[in-house]
Write a protein that holds these residues in place. Structure first.
Motif, PDB file in Angstrom:
ATOM      1  N   GLU A 349      -0.621   3.489  -1.151  1.00  0.00           N
ATOM      2  CA  GLU A 349      -0.883   2.204  -0.499  1.00  0.00           C
ATOM      3  C   GLU A 349      -2.247   2.170   0.199  1.00  0.00           C
ATOM      4  O   GLU A 349      -2.840   3.208   0.498  1.00  0.00           O
ATOM      5  N   PRO A 350      -2.735   0.953   0.469  1.00  0.00           N
ATOM      6  CA  PRO A 350      -4.007   0.799   1.171  1.00  0.00           C
ATOM      7  C   PRO A 350      -4.039   1.539   2.499  1.00  0.00           C
ATOM      8  O   PRO A 350      -3.059   1.559   3.249  1.00  0.00           O
ATOM      9  N   PHE A 351      -5.173   2.157   2.776  1.00  0.00           N
ATOM     10  CA  PHE A 351      -5.396   2.813   4.061  1.00  0.00           C
ATOM     11  C   PHE A 351      -5.428   1.725   5.137  1.00  0.00           C
ATOM     12  O   PHE A 351      -6.219   0.782   5.049  1.00  0.00           O
ATOM     13  N   PRO A 352      -4.584   1.810   6.165  1.00  0.00           N
ATOM     14  CA  PRO A 352      -4.491   0.728   7.162  1.00  0.00           C
ATOM     15  C   PRO A 352      -5.555   0.817   8.260  1.00  0.00           C
ATOM     16  O   PRO A 352      -5.317   1.372   9.335  1.00  0.00           O
ATOM     17  N   GLY A 357      -3.452  -5.725   8.897  1.00  0.00           N
ATOM     18  CA  GLY A 357      -3.372  -5.528   7.450  1.00  0.00           C
ATOM     19  C   GLY A 357      -4.479  -6.238   6.718  1.00  0.00           C
ATOM     20  O   GLY A 357      -4.474  -6.323   5.488  1.00  0.00           O
ATOM     21  N   SER A 358      -5.443  -6.732   7.474  1.00  0.00           N
ATOM     22  CA  SER A 358      -6.559  -7.464   6.889  1.00  0.00           C
ATOM     23  C   SER A 358      -7.769  -7.331   7.801  1.00  0.00           C
ATOM     24  O   SER A 358      -7.629  -7.200   9.018  1.00  0.00           O
ATOM     25  N   GLY A 359      -8.953  -7.344   7.209  1.00  0.00           N
ATOM     26  CA  GLY A 359     -10.173  -7.231   8.002  1.00  0.00           C
ATOM     27  C   GLY A 359     -11.287  -6.607   7.185  1.00  0.00           C
ATOM     28  O   GLY A 359     -11.093  -6.262   6.005  1.00  0.00           O
ATOM     29  N   PRO A 360     -12.472  -6.449   7.765  1.00  0.00           N
ATOM     30  CA  PRO A 360     -13.605  -5.837   7.059  1.00  0.00           C
ATOM     31  C   PRO A 360     -13.241  -4.437   6.555  1.00  0.00           C
ATOM     32  O   PRO A 360     -12.675  -3.645   7.310  1.00  0.00           O
ATOM     33  N   PHE A 368       1.759  -3.981   1.505  1.00  0.00           N
ATOM     34  CA  PHE A 368       2.008  -2.872   2.414  1.00  0.00           C
ATOM     35  C   PHE A 368       3.530  -2.692   2.549  1.00  0.00           C
ATOM     36  O   PHE A 368       4.136  -3.049   3.556  1.00  0.00           O
ATOM     37  N   ALA A 369       4.152  -2.136   1.528  1.00  0.00           N
ATOM     38  CA  ALA A 369       5.606  -2.014   1.524  1.00  0.00           C
ATOM     39  C   ALA A 369       6.104  -0.896   2.423  1.00  0.00           C
ATOM     40  O   ALA A 369       7.054  -1.065   3.186  1.00  0.00           O
ATOM     41  N   SER A 370       5.452   0.264   2.339  1.00  0.00           N
ATOM     42  CA  SER A 370       5.889   1.418   3.128  1.00  0.00           C
ATOM     43  C   SER A 370       5.184   1.515   4.474  1.00  0.00           C
ATOM     44  O   SER A 370       5.661   2.212   5.378  1.00  0.00           O
ATOM     45  N   ASN A 371       4.038   0.842   4.600  1.00  0.00           N
ATOM     46  CA  ASN A 371       3.231   0.918   5.821  1.00  0.00           C
ATOM     47  C   ASN A 371       2.845  -0.487   6.270  1.00  0.00           C
ATOM     48  O   ASN A 371       1.677  -0.872   6.203  1.00  0.00           O
ATOM     49  N   PRO A 372       3.814  -1.272   6.714  1.00  0.00           N
ATOM     50  CA  PRO A 372       3.575  -2.691   7.005  1.00  0.00           C
ATOM     51  C   PRO A 372       2.670  -2.924   8.207  1.00  0.00           C
ATOM     52  O   PRO A 372       2.540  -2.058   9.086  1.00  0.00           O
ATOM     53  N   PRO A 373       2.024  -4.081   8.252  1.00  0.00           N
ATOM     54  CA  PRO A 373       1.216  -4.450   9.426  1.00  0.00           C
ATOM     55  C   PRO A 373       2.075  -4.458  10.693  1.00  0.00           C
ATOM     56  O   PRO A 373       3.299  -4.601  10.623  1.00  0.00           O
ATOM     57  N   PHE A 374       1.409  -4.281  11.817  1.00  0.00           N
ATOM     58  CA  PHE A 374       2.059  -4.309  13.141  1.00  0.00           C
ATOM     59  C   PHE A 374       3.098  -3.197  13.311  1.00  0.00           C
ATOM     60  O   PHE A 374       4.056  -3.346  14.069  1.00  0.00           O
ATOM     61  N   TYR A 379      -5.501   2.639  11.982  1.00  0.00           N
ATOM     62  CA  TYR A 379      -6.589   3.325  12.672  1.00  0.00           C
ATOM     63  C   TYR A 379      -7.051   2.511  13.878  1.00  0.00           C
ATOM     64  O   TYR A 379      -7.438   3.082  14.907  1.00  0.00           O
ATOM     65  N   GLU A 380      -6.991   1.192  13.766  1.00  0.00           N
ATOM     66  CA  GLU A 380      -7.396   0.316  14.864  1.00  0.00           C
ATOM     67  C   GLU A 380      -6.608   0.648  16.134  1.00  0.00           C
ATOM     68  O   GLU A 380      -7.170   0.673  17.231  1.00  0.00           O
ATOM     69  N   VAL A 381      -5.321   0.919  15.996  1.00  0.00           N
ATOM     70  CA  VAL A 381      -4.475   1.233  17.153  1.00  0.00           C
ATOM     71  C   VAL A 381      -4.565   2.712  17.524  1.00  0.00           C
ATOM     72  O   VAL A 381      -4.835   3.070  18.675  1.00  0.00           O
ATOM     73  N   GLN A 382      -4.363   3.574  16.551  1.00  0.00           N
ATOM     74  CA  GLN A 382      -4.284   5.006  16.850  1.00  0.00           C
ATOM     75  C   GLN A 382      -5.622   5.634  17.207  1.00  0.00           C
ATOM     76  O   GLN A 382      -5.672   6.591  17.987  1.00  0.00           O
ATOM     77  N   GLY A 383      -6.696   5.096  16.631  1.00  0.00           N
ATOM     78  CA  GLY A 383      -8.010   5.678  16.888  1.00  0.00           C
ATOM     79  C   GLY A 383      -8.443   5.561  18.334  1.00  0.00           C
ATOM     80  O   GLY A 383      -9.318   6.299  18.797  1.00  0.00           O
ATOM     81  N   LEU A 384      -7.846   4.632  19.073  1.00  0.00           N
ATOM     82  CA  LEU A 384      -8.218   4.412  20.472  1.00  0.00           C
ATOM     83  C   LEU A 384      -7.210   5.010  21.450  1.00  0.00           C
ATOM     84  O   LEU A 384      -7.358   4.857  22.662  1.00  0.00           O
TER      85      LEU A 384
END
Length: 476
Positions: A349-352, A357-360, A368-374, A379-384
């Motif tokens: 699946e796409p790297f989140p 689930g959308s953005g640059p 995103f069946a196995s790794n749904p948005p929210f 990375y946006e959440v965990q990276g910080l």
């Protein structure tokens, strides 16, 4: 330390929702900051399949990924950051839409000899060794050998012209700037016997074939990196890996995961003596490619039933063993996905990058069946977040990069006491002890030197060390 990268799912550089070279080039800083020093690219050649393992042109880039020039820029930027890049090369078969196969079907004898065709009716009884599936497929009234399914007709390397073509293909990608190859299905080049009409691995012939190709490549680049994919017993893996230089250690991956899942360090210790036996001697004939998961396996957190502490312990054990670690993309975030042989998109699946689930740079080629948005794993959440799963994996990978000497160390002893796994290693006469606590509570250890935390929590006292549950440490 290599990062297995599926270009289609990683980063989109042109806004069409499909990952490409431009996107991956922009994300090289991310890989560098993660501690990655090498990249293994899954197949990038022109192909009708989403995974790329059925090639229709060995000399071109899949248009969805960009151009040859885009690939060259990616390689140059990666090299500038000190990263080697190897290309996954599926030389065992093509797609049925490859010009060679289409010409073969039309009656062109030159191209027909590049594939294996049914000569005797009794050959139709042959079955795949691992799942008893049929190996002969029929198209336009003709049967052709296709071990990995009807869409993947096997190439016939009895044909000397085809062998020379394989050398030209490898020369082409080395000249573009790739540092080597991961050879897909390495033991399947010769796997059907015309004498018996059965699927039989002809290891000696396969090894001779690969020795010829790797020697050819080393004349072009003496430092070329080769990795073999051989799913088999350790003695068979040894045969191939001594030719390539690096061999994937599949038994190790299963040993770590199976025994950490049930928290059995005793059985893990027994398994390590078997699957890492080459690192107990003074002479290491090849490097072990160590890993936990790849594109043909269930993702780590799914395997561990969502238990992050067990997954982190698996990462810690992996990084304290000699060899060359390979990390599958997205595992650092805790992406999930169950492997299915006939529809393996779940673990591709796409790297989140973004919680939305959308953005640059975000790829959106599949749902995103196995790794749904929210779901909080982006990375946006965990990276910080300092104590996120991502941050903890990153710390483990940084530990390994800082202590790169582990890759060439000799294993002295593996033992278990009170549900704690002890791994003693040596390099250049210096002994180091790695400690992994499998207990649900802290353990007190006698202080025998300076302790460095790998993952979890650690407290040092005057004469003892307290290592918390599911934590790992290095003692020098």
């Amino acid at each position: 330390m290599f990062y297995e990268l599926f270009l289609r799912s990683f980063a989109d550089g042109n806004g069409d929702g499909i990952g490409d070279f431009k996107g991956a080039t922009e994300k090289l800083d991310y890989l560098s900051e993660l501690g990655i020093t090498g990249i293994w690219l899954l197949p990038i050649m022109k192909s009708p399949s989403y995974h790329g393992y059925t090639v229709s042109d060995f000399y071109s880039v899949n248009p969805a990924y960009g151009t040859l020039e885009d690939a060259k820029v990616f390689l140059e930027r990666a090299h500038a950051k000190g990263m080697k890049v190897i290309l996954d090369m599926p030389l065992n078969h093509t797609t049925i839409t490859h010009p060679w196969f289409l010409k073969a079907l039309s009656g062109d004898n030159r191209h027909r000899s590049k594939y294996l065709w049914l000569e005797k009716p009794e050959w139709l009884k042959a079955r795949r060794p691992w799942d008893n599936q049929k190996v002969w497929s029929k198209l336009n009234g003709e049967y052709y050998y296709a071990l990995f399914g009807p869409g993947s007709p096997d190439l016939n390397y009895e044909n000397p012209e085809l062998r020379e073509e394989a050398k030209r293909i490898l020369s082409f990608w080395l000249s573009l700037g790739f540092d080597g190859f991961r050879f897909d299905a390495a033991k399947h080049i010769f796997d059907f016997s015309k004498e018996t009409g059965k699927c039989e691995y002809q290891h000696e012939r396969n090894i001779a074939f690969w020795k010829d190709l790797t020697e050819h490549c080393r004349k072009i680049n003496p430092d070329a990196v080769f990795v073999s994919e051989v799913w088999d017993d350790p003695d068979i893996v040894d045969l191939y890996s001594t030719v390539f230089g690096i061999g994937f250690n599949f038994p190790l991956a299963y040993a770590i995961k199976e025994n950490i899942l049930v928290l059995n360090p005793g059985k893990l210790a027994e398994a390590l003596y078997h699957v890492m036996n080459r690192y107990f001697g003074d002479e290491i004939l090849y490097a072990s490619g160590t890993f936990l998961t790849n594109h043909d396996m269930t993702r780590l957190l799914s395997y561990m039933k969502g238990d992050e502490s067990k997954a982190l312990l698996a990462f810690s054990v992996l990084t304290t063993l000699p060899g060359i670690p390979f990390i599958y993309y997205g595992e650092e975030l805790g992406m999930k996905g169950e492997y299915n042989e006939f529809a393996n998109e779940a673990q591709l699946e796409p790297f989140p990058w973004f919680e939305l689930g959308s953005g640059p740079w975000q790829t959106e080629w599949k749902a995103f069946a196995s790794n749904p948005p929210f779901s909080g794993l982006s990375y946006e959440v965990q990276g910080l977040t300092i104590h996120s799963y991502f941050s903890r994996v990153k710390n483990i990978l940084h530990f390994r990069k800082k202590n790169s000497w582990i890759g060439n160390c000799k294993i002295l002893e593996i033992k278990v006491k009170n549900n704690v796994l002890f791994l003693a290693v040596e390099v250049k006469g210096e002994t180091t002890l790695f400690v992994h606590n499998f207990n649900p509570k802290a353990v007190i250890l006698e202080k025998q030197g300076h302790a460095t935390l790998i993952n979890g929590e650690l407290s040092e006292f005057e004469n003892s060390i307290s290592l918390e549950r599911m934590s790992s440490a290095m003692i020098k």
